[in-house]
Design a protein around this motif. Sequence first.
Motif, mmCIF file in Angstrom:
data_model
loop_
_atom_site.group_PDB
_atom_site.id
_atom_site.type_symbol
_atom_site.label_atom_id
_atom_site.label_comp_id
_atom_site.label_asym_id
_atom_site.label_seq_id
_atom_site.Cartn_x
_atom_site.Cartn_y
_atom_site.Cartn_z
ATOM 1 N N ILE A 51 5.180 44.345 22.411
ATOM 2 C CA ILE A 51 4.914 43.424 21.314
ATOM 3 C C ILE A 51 5.118 42.001 21.804
ATOM 4 O O ILE A 51 6.005 41.729 22.616
ATOM 5 N N SER A 52 4.285 41.105 21.316
ATOM 6 C CA SER A 52 4.359 39.709 21.728
ATOM 7 C C SER A 52 5.554 39.003 21.106
ATOM 8 O O SER A 52 6.224 39.534 20.225
ATOM 9 N N SER A 57 0.878 40.496 18.208
ATOM 10 C CA SER A 57 0.068 41.347 19.080
ATOM 11 C C SER A 57 0.898 42.509 19.585
ATOM 12 O O SER A 57 2.072 42.346 19.916
ATOM 13 N N THR A 58 0.259 43.674 19.640
ATOM 14 C CA THR A 58 0.932 44.870 20.124
ATOM 15 C C THR A 58 -0.002 45.668 21.025
ATOM 16 O O THR A 58 -1.223 45.471 21.023
ATOM 17 N N LEU A 103 2.210 35.777 27.946
ATOM 18 C CA LEU A 103 1.922 37.004 27.217
ATOM 19 C C LEU A 103 1.244 38.021 28.125
ATOM 20 O O LEU A 103 0.245 37.736 28.786
ATOM 21 N N ASP A 104 1.813 39.215 28.152
ATOM 22 C CA ASP A 104 1.225 40.324 28.912
ATOM 23 C C ASP A 104 1.701 41.605 28.273
ATOM 24 O O ASP A 104 2.857 41.990 28.428
ATOM 25 N N LEU A 105 0.836 42.252 27.559
ATOM 26 C CA LEU A 105 1.181 43.491 26.861
ATOM 27 C C LEU A 105 0.690 44.722 27.611
ATOM 28 O O LEU A 105 0.751 45.828 27.079
ATOM 29 N N SER A 106 0.215 44.515 28.813
ATOM 30 C CA SER A 106 -0.377 45.617 29.554
ATOM 31 C C SER A 106 0.667 46.601 30.047
ATOM 32 O O SER A 106 1.862 46.300 30.113
#
Length: 124
Positions: A51-52, A57-58, A103-106
């Motif tokens: 989660i950001s 963002s998720t 931000l990096d949700l990968s």
Amino acid sequence: QVQLVESGGGLVQAGGSLRLSCVVSGRSFTTLGMGWFRQAPGKEREFVAAISRSGGSTNYANSVKGRATISRDNAEKMVTLQMNSLKPEDTAVYYCAARMGLLDLSLGAKYDYWGQGTQVTVSS
């Protein structure tokens, strides 16, 4: 020093639900992206959800998509993972993690801080 403390694990029957929580201290929580990972016996640690910093963002692993919800409460400095329709293959130690930077949700994002983990066991 950032500290992460997980709670909420336990033993649950297949089809049941659990809510995991992670409380963060030692750094401004809103500067941290958060994630959940898990490691089953004999297997590598794997990404579960992220989660950001704002919570807007998720991202989820395919294995839990539709069954898991990650959320955060920036006022309480807490991130939670709600898991529903649990399966025996969800059995693992679940870890909370925090990352700084962009931000990096990968699945491959690098995390800087880790909790000690909480055991989740799903019986069939």
